[in-house]
Write a protein that holds these residues in place. Structure first.
Motif, PDB file in Angstrom:
ATOM      1  N   VAL A   1       0.845  -1.205   0.000  1.00 44.61           N
ATOM      2  CA  VAL A   1       0.000   0.000   0.000  1.00 44.61           C
ATOM      3  C   VAL A   1       0.879   1.253   0.000  1.00 44.61           C
ATOM      4  CG1 VAL A   1      -1.689   1.325   1.330  1.00 44.61           C
ATOM      5  CG2 VAL A   1      -1.978  -1.148   1.062  1.00 44.61           C
ATOM      6  N   TYR A   2       1.956   1.231   0.764  1.00 45.74           N
ATOM      7  CA  TYR A   2       2.883   2.373   0.750  1.00 45.74           C
ATOM      8  C   TYR A   2       3.463   2.585  -0.653  1.00 45.74           C
ATOM      9  CZ  TYR A   2       2.861   2.423   5.893  1.00 45.74           C
ATOM     10  OH  TYR A   2       2.498   2.507   7.210  1.00 45.74           O
TER      11      TYR A   2
ATOM     12  N   HIS B   1       0.937   4.292  -2.789  1.00 42.07           N
ATOM     13  CA  HIS B   1       0.847   5.724  -2.486  1.00 42.07           C
ATOM     14  C   HIS B   1       2.037   6.476  -3.054  1.00 42.07           C
ATOM     15  CE1 HIS B   1       1.077   9.430  -0.018  1.00 42.07           C
ATOM     16  NE2 HIS B   1      -0.244   9.369  -0.071  1.00 42.07           N
TER      17      HIS B   1
ATOM     18  N   HIS C   1      -0.603   7.678  -6.039  1.00 41.51           N
ATOM     19  CA  HIS C   1      -1.646   8.153  -5.128  1.00 41.51           C
ATOM     20  C   HIS C   1      -2.755   8.915  -5.850  1.00 41.51           C
ATOM     21  CE1 HIS C   1       1.265  11.527  -5.281  1.00 41.51           C
ATOM     22  NE2 HIS C   1       0.166  12.276  -5.227  1.00 41.51           N
ATOM     23  N   ASP C   2      -2.472   9.448  -7.044  1.00 41.14           N
ATOM     24  CA  ASP C   2      -3.498  10.171  -7.801  1.00 41.14           C
ATOM     25  C   ASP C   2      -4.135   9.307  -8.890  1.00 41.14           C
ATOM     26  OD1 ASP C   2      -1.177   9.991  -9.238  1.00 41.14           O
ATOM     27  OD2 ASP C   2      -1.324  11.998 -10.132  1.00 41.14           O
TER      28      ASP C   2
ATOM     29  N   ASP D   1      -6.826   3.703  -6.146  1.00 43.09           N
ATOM     30  CA  ASP D   1      -7.379   3.534  -4.804  1.00 43.09           C
ATOM     31  C   ASP D   1      -7.092   2.106  -4.337  1.00 43.09           C
ATOM     32  OD1 ASP D   1      -8.372   6.097  -4.550  1.00 43.09           O
ATOM     33  OD2 ASP D   1     -10.371   5.592  -5.321  1.00 43.09           O
TER      34      ASP D   1
ATOM     35  N   ARG E   1      -5.806   4.267   6.725  1.00 43.11           N
ATOM     36  CA  ARG E   1      -6.673   5.111   5.898  1.00 43.11           C
ATOM     37  C   ARG E   1      -6.456   6.589   6.234  1.00 43.11           C
ATOM     38  NH1 ARG E   1     -11.665   5.207   3.063  1.00 43.11           N
ATOM     39  NH2 ARG E   1     -12.953   7.005   3.600  1.00 43.11           N
TER      40      ARG E   1
ATOM     41  N   LEU F   1      -3.071   7.736   4.756  1.00 40.09           N
ATOM     42  CA  LEU F   1      -2.989   7.839   3.295  1.00 40.09           C
ATOM     43  C   LEU F   1      -4.361   8.163   2.715  1.00 40.09           C
ATOM     44  CD1 LEU F   1      -0.915   4.549   2.775  1.00 40.09           C
ATOM     45  CD2 LEU F   1       0.003   6.864   3.085  1.00 40.09           C
TER      46      LEU F   1
ATOM     47  N   GLU G   1      -5.403   9.896   0.281  1.00 39.77           N
ATOM     48  CA  GLU G   1      -5.551   9.951  -1.176  1.00 39.77           C
ATOM     49  C   GLU G   1      -5.953   8.597  -1.778  1.00 39.77           C
ATOM     50  OE1 GLU G   1      -2.005  12.671  -0.073  1.00 39.77           O
ATOM     51  OE2 GLU G   1      -2.818  10.715   0.502  1.00 39.77           O
ATOM     52  N   LEU G   2      -5.679   7.506  -1.065  1.00 39.11           N
ATOM     53  CA  LEU G   2      -5.966   6.171  -1.597  1.00 39.11           C
ATOM     54  C   LEU G   2      -7.392   5.709  -1.318  1.00 39.11           C
ATOM     55  CD1 LEU G   2      -2.665   4.226  -0.787  1.00 39.11           C
ATOM     56  CD2 LEU G   2      -3.278   5.478  -2.858  1.00 39.11           C
TER      57      LEU G   2
ATOM     58  N   TYR H   1       7.340   5.841   5.516  1.00 39.25           N
ATOM     59  CA  TYR H   1       5.992   5.993   6.050  1.00 39.25           C
ATOM     60  C   TYR H   1       5.944   5.463   7.483  1.00 39.25           C
ATOM     61  CZ  TYR H   1       4.428   6.815   1.228  1.00 39.25           C
ATOM     62  OH  TYR H   1       4.243   7.320  -0.046  1.00 39.25           O
TER      63      TYR H   1
END
Length: 464
Positions: free
Chosen positions: A255-256, A259, A263-264, A267, A287, A290, A292-293, A462
């Motif tokens: 997940v990191y 991101h 991240h844009d 999801d 959540r 982060l 943005e996800l 992170y």
């Protein structure tokens, strides 16, 4: 099958399956510690073992003793495949070692070609990818080795890899005529079942293929618990499924990486198996960390103590069908032991499936990375896949690789038009287990791999 190109290119994992255990009763005349080093500990250190082998007293006549010792030397050198640390890949075996192994095997068989020596020689040669030499021995001594389980399984694997289904049927008949030859070997059962399907049959045991011709049966409601509601459908959703151990070990770093790179663009939805409140709280914190996800999450409790890995791997395909119906976004369903390295580029296809020319046909579709859009083609496909898996799991067919078999078998049942709409790519074009800089994803590797270095760097980047 003159060149055996696909067999020679397949992963070492498959060559090890039927060659890891070599039964050589004649070795009982050797000292027990030498036998243990060679057969139990898989020692590949011939420099250390050769003096012990040479000096051992066997009570055999000189020629018979030399034959036994040469075969043991060949096994020691063939044990190098287990030293490599890449038994799931296809490491190149050094040509000088192959030549030396072949010389030892030939020397042994020239003196004594009893069935145990022949079977061991075939296994040794197959293990080090001397496919032609192994098949030469089988063909020249077929009457002698025709009741050998390892030899028949090796021969069936080669037939299936080389698409020689006429010969495969002969081998399947030989194996199924005597149940003891198959035993409870899951790979042998998988090869036989899938081979029968390829030959036009519809097996109903070990793996049940009958749902392929049944479009009416309902798929059981999976009954997922929603832990974190999905609140966004503007981006492609990465779908991850895991238990508690894999969540902390693999999913969080993945997940990191999502991101850090997308991240844009992406999801995330996490689907957890048999997890507790501590994981739920960790997810809520992730959540918040982060936003943005737009991380969402669901949970599934599996009431089983056996074959959980098989159930988890298989049920994620049912989860993918559910996500396509409810998320209203394109989906990337992927294994958690990966790290995304580059930006995702949207694809103009309803479905992307990864394949590998070096895999057997029951691994024709790689289950660890699938891109799918909510589309009629993907819905038809995953309806079949989910039904296939649901029927088998409900029947207790907890077969390793069940999800791979479902993916390939159901693809075979799609119409030609649907199949043409699907984009197929070589697996290595997206995933790389050797730290290639161009790959979209890195796949988990050894402790000193760039994957592990990148993973450690992400955890530092992170902090929690």
């Amino acid at each position: 099958m003159s060149e055996f190109a696909r067999t020679r290119a397949m992963r070492q994992f498959y060559r090890n399956l039927f060659t890891r255990l070599i039964d050589l009763p004649e070795a009982d005349v050797m000292p027990a510690h030498i036998v243990a080093e060679i057969f139990s500990f898989k020692s590949a250190n011939l420099a250390l073992l050769d003096p012990m082998i040479r000096d051992a007293k066997t009570g055999l006549d000189a020629e018979k003793e030399d034959a036994l010792k040469n075969l043991l030397r060949a096994i020691v050198l063939a044990n190098h495949v287990f030293d490599d640390g890449h038994s799931d890949e296809n490491p190149a075996f050094p040509a000088d070692l192959t030549a030396q192994i072949t010389e030892y095997v030939v020397s042994a068989l020239q003196v004594d070609s009893n069935v145990n020596y022949l079977v061991a020689a075939i296994q040794i040669l197959f293990r080090v990818n001397e496919i032609s030499s192994a098949l030469f021995l089988i063909n020249n001594h077929l009457s002698t080795v025709s009741q050998s389980a390892p030899v028949l399984k090796i021969l069936l694997l080669v037939c299936l890899m080389e698409d020689d289904y006429n010969q495969a049927m002969v081998v399947i008949q030989a194996l199924t005529a005597e149940a003891s030859l198959i035993g409870e070997d899951p790979m042998a059962l998988l090869m036989i079942t899938c081979g029968i399907f390829k030959l036009g049959g519809l097996p109903d045991s070990y793996i049940d293929f009958r749902s392929l011709d049944d479009s009416e049966s309902e798929i059981a409601d999976p009954g997922y618990d929603v832990w974190i509601e999905k609140t966004s459908n503007a981006k492609t959703t990465v779908l991850l499924s895991c238990d508690e151990r894999d969540y902390y070990t693999h999913a969080v770093p993945l997940v990191y990486s999502i991101h850090a790179t997308n991240h844009d663009e992406l999801d995330v939805h996490l689907h957890l198996y048999n997890c507790g409140d501590d994981v739920k709280q960790n997810l809520l914190a992730l959540r918040e960390q982060l936003p943005e996800l737009h991380i969402s999450a669901s949970h599934e409790h599996i009431n089983s103590r056996d074959a959980l890995a098989v159930i988890y791997a298989s049920r994620r395909m049912i989860l993918l069908r559910h996500a396509l119906q409810t998320f209203a976004t394109p989906i990337i369903a992927m294994n958690t032991n990966m790290l995304i390295r580059h930006r995702w580029k949207p694809l103009d296809t309803p479905l992307l499936l990864l394949q590998s020319e070096t895999s057997p046909f029951w691994e024709e579709v790689f289950a660890g990375f699938i891109y799918a859009q909510p589309d009629e083609v993907t819905q038809r496909y995953f309806d079949k896949v989910a039904r296939f898996i649901d029927v088998n799991l409900s029947s207790g067919n907890h077969v390793p690789g069940l999800e791979q078999v479902a993916l390939f078998a159901c693809l075979d049942r799609l119409s030609g038009t649907d199949q043409m709409a699907i984009l197929r790519k070589e697996r290595t074009s997206i995933l790389d287990s050797h730290d290639g800089t161009e790959a979209f994803c890195w796949v988990g590797g050894n402790a000193d791999s760039s994957y592990q270095t990148c993973k450690a760097s992400l955890l530092e980047q992170y902090p929690r």
